[in-house]
Scaffold this motif. Sequence first.
Motif, PDB file in Angstrom:
ATOM      1  N   PHE A  75       0.875  -1.078  -0.012  1.00 53.48           N
ATOM      2  CA  PHE A  75      -0.132   0.059   0.038  1.00 53.48           C
ATOM      3  C   PHE A  75       0.838   1.408   0.056  1.00 53.48           C
ATOM      4  N   LEU A  76       1.781   1.449   0.862  1.00 50.04           N
ATOM      5  CA  LEU A  76       2.325   2.482   0.995  1.00 50.04           C
ATOM      6  C   LEU A  76       3.503   2.785  -0.099  1.00 50.04           C
ATOM      7  N   GLY A  77       4.191   1.655  -0.402  1.00 47.93           N
ATOM      8  CA  GLY A  77       5.018   1.555  -1.418  1.00 47.93           C
ATOM      9  C   GLY A  77       4.472   1.963  -2.954  1.00 47.93           C
ATOM     10  N   ASN A  78       3.377   1.568  -3.005  1.00 47.75           N
ATOM     11  CA  ASN A  78       2.552   1.951  -4.386  1.00 47.75           C
ATOM     12  C   ASN A  78       2.333   3.485  -4.383  1.00 47.75           C
ATOM     13  N   ILE A  79       1.618   3.806  -3.345  1.00 46.89           N
ATOM     14  CA  ILE A  79       1.094   5.359  -3.230  1.00 46.89           C
ATOM     15  C   ILE A  79       2.412   6.364  -3.228  1.00 46.89           C
ATOM     16  N   ILE A  80       3.434   5.874  -2.625  1.00 47.54           N
ATOM     17  CA  ILE A  80       4.415   6.770  -2.734  1.00 47.54           C
ATOM     18  C   ILE A  80       5.209   6.863  -4.231  1.00 47.54           C
ATOM     19  N   VAL A  81       5.431   5.629  -4.728  1.00 49.64           N
ATOM     20  CA  VAL A  81       6.289   5.458  -5.802  1.00 49.64           C
ATOM     21  C   VAL A  81       5.323   6.070  -6.894  1.00 49.64           C
ATOM     22  N   SER A  82       3.942   5.782  -7.154  1.00 57.60           N
ATOM     23  CA  SER A  82       3.015   6.248  -8.210  1.00 57.60           C
ATOM     24  C   SER A  82       2.988   7.861  -8.169  1.00 57.60           C
ATOM     25  N   ALA A  83       3.037   8.378  -6.865  1.00 60.45           N
ATOM     26  CA  ALA A  83       2.962   9.983  -6.861  1.00 60.45           C
ATOM     27  C   ALA A  83       4.480  10.356  -7.330  1.00 60.45           C
ATOM     28  N   VAL A  84       5.498   9.741  -7.062  1.00 59.32           N
ATOM     29  CA  VAL A  84       6.827  10.403  -7.540  1.00 59.32           C
ATOM     30  C   VAL A  84       6.761  10.098  -9.181  1.00 59.32           C
TER      31      VAL A  84
ATOM     32  N   CYS B 228      -0.454   7.986 -16.384  1.00 55.55           N
ATOM     33  CA  CYS B 228      -1.505   7.753 -15.928  1.00 55.55           C
ATOM     34  C   CYS B 228      -2.099   6.556 -15.958  1.00 55.55           C
ATOM     35  N   ARG B 229      -2.089   5.915 -17.128  1.00 51.07           N
ATOM     36  CA  ARG B 229      -2.744   4.522 -17.404  1.00 51.07           C
ATOM     37  C   ARG B 229      -2.078   3.693 -16.476  1.00 51.07           C
ATOM     38  N   LEU B 230      -0.756   3.430 -16.316  1.00 54.76           N
ATOM     39  CA  LEU B 230      -0.112   2.681 -15.275  1.00 54.76           C
ATOM     40  C   LEU B 230      -0.559   3.020 -13.915  1.00 54.76           C
ATOM     41  N   VAL B 231      -0.536   4.262 -13.518  1.00 55.95           N
ATOM     42  CA  VAL B 231      -0.928   4.374 -12.069  1.00 55.95           C
ATOM     43  C   VAL B 231      -2.237   4.082 -11.892  1.00 55.95           C
ATOM     44  N   ASN B 232      -3.164   4.089 -12.780  1.00 55.59           N
ATOM     45  CA  ASN B 232      -4.490   3.295 -12.639  1.00 55.59           C
ATOM     46  C   ASN B 232      -4.315   2.048 -12.486  1.00 55.59           C
ATOM     47  N   VAL B 233      -3.413   1.233 -13.173  1.00 54.27           N
ATOM     48  CA  VAL B 233      -3.433  -0.176 -13.064  1.00 54.27           C
ATOM     49  C   VAL B 233      -2.883  -0.563 -11.805  1.00 54.27           C
ATOM     50  N   THR B 234      -1.784   0.100 -11.325  1.00 60.18           N
ATOM     51  CA  THR B 234      -0.985  -0.310 -10.284  1.00 60.18           C
ATOM     52  C   THR B 234      -1.871   0.080  -9.023  1.00 60.18           C
ATOM     53  N   ASP B 235      -2.527   1.002  -9.009  1.00 66.24           N
ATOM     54  CA  ASP B 235      -3.388   1.507  -8.093  1.00 66.24           C
ATOM     55  C   ASP B 235      -4.526   0.301  -7.780  1.00 66.24           C
ATOM     56  N   LEU B 236      -5.060  -0.272  -8.634  1.00 73.22           N
ATOM     57  CA  LEU B 236      -5.952  -0.997  -8.405  1.00 73.22           C
ATOM     58  C   LEU B 236      -5.418  -2.415  -7.934  1.00 73.22           C
ATOM     59  N   PHE B 237      -4.244  -2.621  -8.453  1.00 76.47           N
ATOM     60  CA  PHE B 237      -3.849  -4.098  -7.743  1.00 76.47           C
ATOM     61  C   PHE B 237      -3.034  -3.676  -6.526  1.00 76.47           C
ATOM     62  N   PHE B 238      -2.144  -2.851  -6.558  1.00 77.46           N
ATOM     63  CA  PHE B 238      -1.381  -2.752  -5.474  1.00 77.46           C
ATOM     64  C   PHE B 238      -1.980  -2.049  -4.322  1.00 77.46           C
ATOM     65  N   THR B 239      -2.478  -0.813  -4.580  1.00 73.59           N
ATOM     66  CA  THR B 239      -2.957  -0.190  -3.491  1.00 73.59           C
ATOM     67  C   THR B 239      -4.184  -0.888  -2.938  1.00 73.59           C
TER      68      THR B 239
ATOM     69  N   LEU C  29     -10.250  11.292 -10.449  1.00 71.72           N
ATOM     70  CA  LEU C  29      -9.456  12.049 -10.852  1.00 71.72           C
ATOM     71  C   LEU C  29      -8.551  11.346 -11.790  1.00 71.72           C
ATOM     72  N   GLN C  30      -7.711  10.353 -11.259  1.00 65.62           N
ATOM     73  CA  GLN C  30      -6.971   9.636 -12.289  1.00 65.62           C
ATOM     74  C   GLN C  30      -7.585   9.125 -13.452  1.00 65.62           C
ATOM     75  N   ILE C  31      -8.795   8.375 -13.370  1.00 65.83           N
ATOM     76  CA  ILE C  31      -9.529   7.958 -14.428  1.00 65.83           C
ATOM     77  C   ILE C  31      -9.737   9.237 -15.587  1.00 65.83           C
ATOM     78  N   TYR C  32     -10.191  10.204 -14.903  1.00 64.54           N
ATOM     79  CA  TYR C  32     -10.491  11.379 -15.794  1.00 64.54           C
ATOM     80  C   TYR C  32      -9.006  11.762 -16.656  1.00 64.54           C
ATOM     81  N   MET C  33      -8.196  11.974 -15.639  1.00 66.92           N
ATOM     82  CA  MET C  33      -6.719  12.589 -16.316  1.00 66.92           C
ATOM     83  C   MET C  33      -6.175  11.577 -17.169  1.00 66.92           C
ATOM     84  N   SER C  34      -6.471  10.331 -17.333  1.00 65.92           N
ATOM     85  CA  SER C  34      -5.967   9.366 -18.050  1.00 65.92           C
ATOM     86  C   SER C  34      -6.614   9.623 -19.390  1.00 65.92           C
TER      87      SER C  34
END
Length: 155
Positions: free
Chosen positions: A17-26, A44-55, A104-109
Amino acid sequence: MEYSTVKFIHVLGVVLFLGNIIVSAVWKTQADKTGNPAIIAFACRLVNVTDLFFTAFGAALITVGGIGLFHATGIAISDAPHLTIGISLFGMAAMLWVTGLLPLQIYMSKIASKTVLSGEAHMPAAYDKCRKLWNIIGGLAVLMPLGALYFMIFR
């Protein structure tokens, strides 16, 4: 379940959880700095994918592990105010993610993908407004779980 098993599940969830939210933000912040719509759309696309899996998966493990730890240790939540604070911070971060960051992430993507498909060289103003809001909400959504981690460790 045995204490060490549920503790492992809980800690694994925290790492994911923490690893993904920090790495995704960076990662997304660095992509945005390029100004290149193709790089931004990819990020944007990969942040959405990794958020749904890792977060999401990490949050589920944190929840399952936390409940398991309550049962394994026999601690009453009323006897542990630090746990109440940590759980509250985690819950607030989850609500920010579900109601603010994820939409927001989905819209930005979608904006980034349309920009790439149309051959535009720069991201539109709508993306920039969303990016600024995402940075503010995302900052809070990172600080809250870090606060939860503090309360869980340093009672």
